[in-house]
Design a protein around this motif. Structure first.
Motif, PDB file in Angstrom:
ATOM      1  N   ARG A  37      29.796  -7.325  -9.899  1.00 42.24           N
ATOM      2  CA  ARG A  37      30.897  -7.002  -8.987  1.00 42.24           C
ATOM      3  C   ARG A  37      31.511  -8.242  -8.335  1.00 42.24           C
ATOM      4  O   ARG A  37      32.257  -8.128  -7.365  1.00 42.24           O
ATOM      5  CB  ARG A  37      30.415  -6.041  -7.888  1.00 42.24           C
ATOM      6  N   THR A  38      31.218  -9.419  -8.829  1.00 43.16           N
ATOM      7  CA  THR A  38      31.729 -10.642  -8.207  1.00 43.16           C
ATOM      8  C   THR A  38      33.170 -10.908  -8.642  1.00 43.16           C
ATOM      9  O   THR A  38      33.680 -10.342  -9.605  1.00 43.16           O
ATOM     10  CB  THR A  38      30.862 -11.844  -8.597  1.00 43.16           C
ATOM     11  N   GLU A  39      33.801 -11.832  -7.942  1.00 44.23           N
ATOM     12  CA  GLU A  39      35.160 -12.246  -8.278  1.00 44.23           C
ATOM     13  C   GLU A  39      35.197 -12.905  -9.652  1.00 44.23           C
ATOM     14  O   GLU A  39      36.157 -12.743 -10.409  1.00 44.23           O
ATOM     15  CB  GLU A  39      35.692 -13.208  -7.214  1.00 44.23           C
ATOM     16  N   ALA A  40      34.131 -13.637  -9.992  1.00 47.45           N
ATOM     17  CA  ALA A  40      34.072 -14.287 -11.304  1.00 47.45           C
ATOM     18  C   ALA A  40      34.096 -13.257 -12.433  1.00 47.45           C
ATOM     19  O   ALA A  40      34.732 -13.463 -13.470  1.00 47.45           O
ATOM     20  CB  ALA A  40      32.816 -15.150 -11.411  1.00 47.45           C
ATOM     21  N   ALA A  41      33.397 -12.140 -12.249  1.00 51.36           N
ATOM     22  CA  ALA A  41      33.392 -11.078 -13.260  1.00 51.36           C
ATOM     23  C   ALA A  41      34.782 -10.485 -13.433  1.00 51.36           C
ATOM     24  O   ALA A  41      35.222 -10.204 -14.553  1.00 51.36           O
ATOM     25  CB  ALA A  41      32.389  -9.994 -12.863  1.00 51.36           C
ATOM     26  N   THR A  42      35.483 -10.300 -12.326  1.00 50.35           N
ATOM     27  CA  THR A  42      36.859  -9.804 -12.397  1.00 50.35           C
ATOM     28  C   THR A  42      37.741 -10.794 -13.145  1.00 50.35           C
ATOM     29  O   THR A  42      38.602 -10.411 -13.946  1.00 50.35           O
ATOM     30  CB  THR A  42      37.417  -9.582 -10.976  1.00 50.35           C
ATOM     31  N   GLN A  43      37.514 -12.075 -12.898  1.00 51.57           N
ATOM     32  CA  GLN A  43      38.261 -13.125 -13.585  1.00 51.57           C
ATOM     33  C   GLN A  43      38.021 -13.079 -15.094  1.00 51.57           C
ATOM     34  O   GLN A  43      38.957 -13.228 -15.886  1.00 51.57           O
ATOM     35  CB  GLN A  43      37.856 -14.494 -13.030  1.00 51.57           C
ATOM     36  N   VAL A  44      36.787 -12.831 -15.502  1.00 49.25           N
ATOM     37  CA  VAL A  44      36.448 -12.742 -16.926  1.00 49.25           C
ATOM     38  C   VAL A  44      37.212 -11.597 -17.582  1.00 49.25           C
ATOM     39  O   VAL A  44      37.762 -11.742 -18.679  1.00 49.25           O
ATOM     40  CB  VAL A  44      34.928 -12.562 -17.115  1.00 49.25           C
ATOM     41  N   ALA A  45      37.235 -10.447 -16.925  1.00 53.41           N
ATOM     42  CA  ALA A  45      37.954  -9.294 -17.465  1.00 53.41           C
ATOM     43  C   ALA A  45      39.437  -9.611 -17.620  1.00 53.41           C
ATOM     44  O   ALA A  45      40.061  -9.255 -18.627  1.00 53.41           O
ATOM     45  CB  ALA A  45      37.758  -8.078 -16.567  1.00 53.41           C
ATOM     46  N   ARG A  46      40.008 -10.307 -16.645  1.00 48.17           N
ATOM     47  CA  ARG A  46      41.425 -10.671 -16.723  1.00 48.17           C
ATOM     48  C   ARG A  46      41.691 -11.633 -17.872  1.00 48.17           C
ATOM     49  O   ARG A  46      42.712 -11.530 -18.568  1.00 48.17           O
ATOM     50  CB  ARG A  46      41.865 -11.293 -15.400  1.00 48.17           C
ATOM     51  N   ILE A  47      40.781 -12.578 -18.061  1.00 46.20           N
ATOM     52  CA  ILE A  47      40.932 -13.530 -19.164  1.00 46.20           C
ATOM     53  C   ILE A  47      40.921 -12.801 -20.508  1.00 46.20           C
ATOM     54  O   ILE A  47      41.772 -13.038 -21.373  1.00 46.20           O
ATOM     55  CB  ILE A  47      39.804 -14.584 -19.120  1.00 46.20           C
ATOM     56  N   ALA A  48      39.951 -11.896 -20.681  1.00 42.46           N
ATOM     57  CA  ALA A  48      39.840 -11.165 -21.942  1.00 42.46           C
ATOM     58  C   ALA A  48      41.092 -10.342 -22.214  1.00 42.46           C
ATOM     59  O   ALA A  48      41.612 -10.327 -23.333  1.00 42.46           O
ATOM     60  CB  ALA A  48      38.604 -10.276 -21.917  1.00 42.46           C
ATOM     61  N   LEU A  49      41.583  -9.655 -21.194  1.00 37.99           N
ATOM     62  CA  LEU A  49      42.774  -8.831 -21.377  1.00 37.99           C
ATOM     63  C   LEU A  49      44.009  -9.683 -21.655  1.00 37.99           C
ATOM     64  O   LEU A  49      44.835  -9.347 -22.509  1.00 37.99           O
ATOM     65  CB  LEU A  49      42.998  -7.961 -20.138  1.00 37.99           C
ATOM     66  N   ALA A  50      44.133 -10.798 -20.937  1.00 38.30           N
ATOM     67  CA  ALA A  50      45.268 -11.685 -21.181  1.00 38.30           C
ATOM     68  C   ALA A  50      45.210 -12.276 -22.578  1.00 38.30           C
ATOM     69  O   ALA A  50      46.240 -12.469 -23.236  1.00 38.30           O
ATOM     70  CB  ALA A  50      45.289 -12.801 -20.132  1.00 38.30           C
ATOM     71  N   ALA A  51      44.002 -12.551 -23.080  1.00 38.38           N
ATOM     72  CA  ALA A  51      43.842 -13.150 -24.408  1.00 38.38           C
ATOM     73  C   ALA A  51      44.242 -12.195 -25.528  1.00 38.38           C
ATOM     74  O   ALA A  51      44.567 -12.643 -26.633  1.00 38.38           O
ATOM     75  CB  ALA A  51      42.398 -13.607 -24.608  1.00 38.38           C
ATOM     76  N   VAL A  52      44.216 -10.880 -25.255  1.00 43.59           N
ATOM     77  CA  VAL A  52      44.655  -9.923 -26.273  1.00 43.59           C
ATOM     78  C   VAL A  52      46.108  -9.520 -26.053  1.00 43.59           C
ATOM     79  O   VAL A  52      46.610  -8.584 -26.679  1.00 43.59           O
ATOM     80  CB  VAL A  52      43.758  -8.665 -26.301  1.00 43.59           C
ATOM     81  N   GLY A  53      46.787 -10.253 -25.173  1.00 44.09           N
ATOM     82  CA  GLY A  53      48.212 -10.037 -24.985  1.00 44.09           C
ATOM     83  C   GLY A  53      48.570  -8.956 -23.994  1.00 44.09           C
ATOM     84  O   GLY A  53      49.701  -8.458 -24.003  1.00 44.09           O
ATOM     85  N   ASP A  54      47.641  -8.574 -23.134  1.00 38.78           N
ATOM     86  CA  ASP A  54      47.921  -7.551 -22.128  1.00 38.78           C
ATOM     87  C   ASP A  54      48.639  -8.204 -20.950  1.00 38.78           C
ATOM     88  O   ASP A  54      48.039  -8.937 -20.172  1.00 38.78           O
ATOM     89  CB  ASP A  54      46.621  -6.893 -21.660  1.00 38.78           C
ATOM     90  N   SER A  55      49.914  -7.926 -20.824  1.00 44.08           N
ATOM     91  CA  SER A  55      50.708  -8.550 -19.758  1.00 44.08           C
ATOM     92  C   SER A  55      50.417  -7.952 -18.385  1.00 44.08           C
ATOM     93  O   SER A  55      50.818  -8.494 -17.364  1.00 44.08           O
ATOM     94  CB  SER A  55      52.212  -8.398 -20.066  1.00 44.08           C
ATOM     95  N   ASP A  56      49.712  -6.805 -18.365  1.00 44.26           N
ATOM     96  CA  ASP A  56      49.388  -6.146 -17.096  1.00 44.26           C
ATOM     97  C   ASP A  56      47.883  -6.190 -16.848  1.00 44.26           C
ATOM     98  O   ASP A  56      47.279  -5.219 -16.411  1.00 44.26           O
ATOM     99  CB  ASP A  56      49.878  -4.694 -17.130  1.00 44.26           C
ATOM    100  N   ALA A  57      47.279  -7.366 -17.145  1.00 41.44           N
ATOM    101  CA  ALA A  57      45.828  -7.503 -17.071  1.00 41.44           C
ATOM    102  C   ALA A  57      45.283  -7.234 -15.677  1.00 41.44           C
ATOM    103  O   ALA A  57      44.171  -6.745 -15.516  1.00 41.44           O
ATOM    104  CB  ALA A  57      45.408  -8.905 -17.527  1.00 41.44           C
ATOM    105  N   GLU A  58      46.068  -7.513 -14.654  1.00 36.32           N
ATOM    106  CA  GLU A  58      45.589  -7.358 -13.279  1.00 36.32           C
ATOM    107  C   GLU A  58      45.297  -5.889 -12.948  1.00 36.32           C
ATOM    108  O   GLU A  58      44.384  -5.578 -12.191  1.00 36.32           O
ATOM    109  CB  GLU A  58      46.644  -7.902 -12.305  1.00 36.32           C
ATOM    110  N   ALA A  59      46.110  -4.986 -13.529  1.00 32.75           N
ATOM    111  CA  ALA A  59      46.026  -3.589 -13.132  1.00 32.75           C
ATOM    112  C   ALA A  59      45.110  -2.746 -14.012  1.00 32.75           C
ATOM    113  O   ALA A  59      44.860  -1.587 -13.719  1.00 32.75           O
ATOM    114  CB  ALA A  59      47.438  -2.985 -13.136  1.00 32.75           C
TER     115      ALA A  59
END
Length: 313
Positions: A37-59
């Motif tokens: 549940r850390t901020e770093a884990a959230t950052q990892v999820a955003r990186i993965a989503l952005a890497a697959v071209g998800d422009s709405d990775a934050e949401a």
């Protein structure tokens, strides 16, 4: 000389299989990160989503995003779609591949299209993804061990390494490009980046536990021996194209083998200090652009060439 349609199918089998494996690994790392549940884990999820071209990775909800990435057959970029297209290309050139490679690819396709696939994924997403990755490794191993290492095998491997270079380059662009608001420094996030690249253990053998962004960037860009570094991928691309080009006497002066040779030399002699002085984002972007140019040249010379170029005078 191989027919253009056969070369095209084998090339895309390689690209789709590599894409599916990469997406499986991103999904696995992203789902593992959700356990923390850390901020770093959230950052990892955003990186993965952005890497697959998800422009709405934050949401995005990471679990639902991973489920869609794996099994959404309407999504052009999903793992299920990539494997369906790989299998269809394999079906069209069934006489060019071995029984072992066909059976392995067909097995993965059937698992993805099983009516209970979503339930199986929900009951054990990690096992589902690990089994898929293992089967994709077995497919590549079967191709290497049972196919003749001629033109067909080289087109298959050309697709694998071109796709791999573009995917790793895209991941590096997300992590180190100008679009990043702040550099990645957290140990968990850096470790996850290496896992996404299947690079954690090879990196640790070379740098021990010193998780430095510069070292990670250098390893994934310029390492000579790691099979997922951009330098290694471009060396393989150049090797396969050089061999294929010998079968085509009318290859253009700007043929894909020459483009790949220039790119290989650029990465071979690159210096990390110069890369950082130039800007990692600009360097990575130029590598991705050159990879796209090689893809276009492959099509122009091996697939979509004018018929008169291949007819005897």
């Amino acid at each position: 000389m191989m027919l253009a349609r056969v070369a095209d199918s084998l090339y895309w089998i390689g690209r789709y299989v590599e894409r599916a494996e990469h997406m499986c690994r991103l999904s696995d790392v992203m789902l593992n990160a959700t356990l923390d549940r850390t901020e770093a884990a959230t950052q990892v999820a955003r990186i993965a989503l952005a890497a697959v071209g998800d422009s709405d990775a934050e949401a995005q909800n990471p679990y639902e995003a991973a489920l869609a990435l794996v099994l959404d057959r309407e999504d052009e970029g999903s793992i299920a779609t990539s494997l369906a297209r790989a299998r269809e290309n394999a079906r069209q050139v069934r006489d060019q591949i071995t029984t072992e490679t066909w059976e392995r690819l067909n097995l993965i396709y059937l698992r993805m299209n099983d009516p209970n696939a979503e339930r199986t994924f929900r009951e054990g997403s990690q096992a589902f993804l690990h089994d898929t990755i293992a089967d994709l490794h077995l497919f590549k191993g079967a191709a290497d061990a049972t196919m003749s290492h001629g033109e067909g095998w080289r087109f298959l491997l050309l697709g694998v390494y071109l796709e791999r270079a573009q995917l790793i380059g895209g991941l590096l662009e997300v992590c180190f490009g100008e679009g990043r608001k702040r550099p990645i420094t957290d140990h968990f996030a850096l470790t996850s980046l290496l896992r996404m690249s299947c690079a954690l253990e090879p990196y640790l053998r070379k740098y021990t536990a010193d998780m430095q962004p510069r070292f990670i960037l250098e390893f994934l860009l310029l390492d000579e021996d790691f099979p997922r570094s951009l330098r290694y991928c471009t060396a393989q691309i150049e090797e396969h194209l050089a061999s294929l080009s010998r079968h085509f006497e009318t290859m253009e002066a700007t043929g894909p083998d020459r483009l790949a040779g220039r790119l290989r030399a650029r990465l071979k002699y690159a210096d990390m200090n110069e890369v950082q002085a130039q800007g990692a984002s600009a360097f990575i972007a130029s590598i991705l652009d050159e990879g796209a140019n090689i893809h276009r040249a492959v099509y122009e010379n091996f697939v979509a060439y004018p018929l008169e170029q291949r007819l005897p005078a």
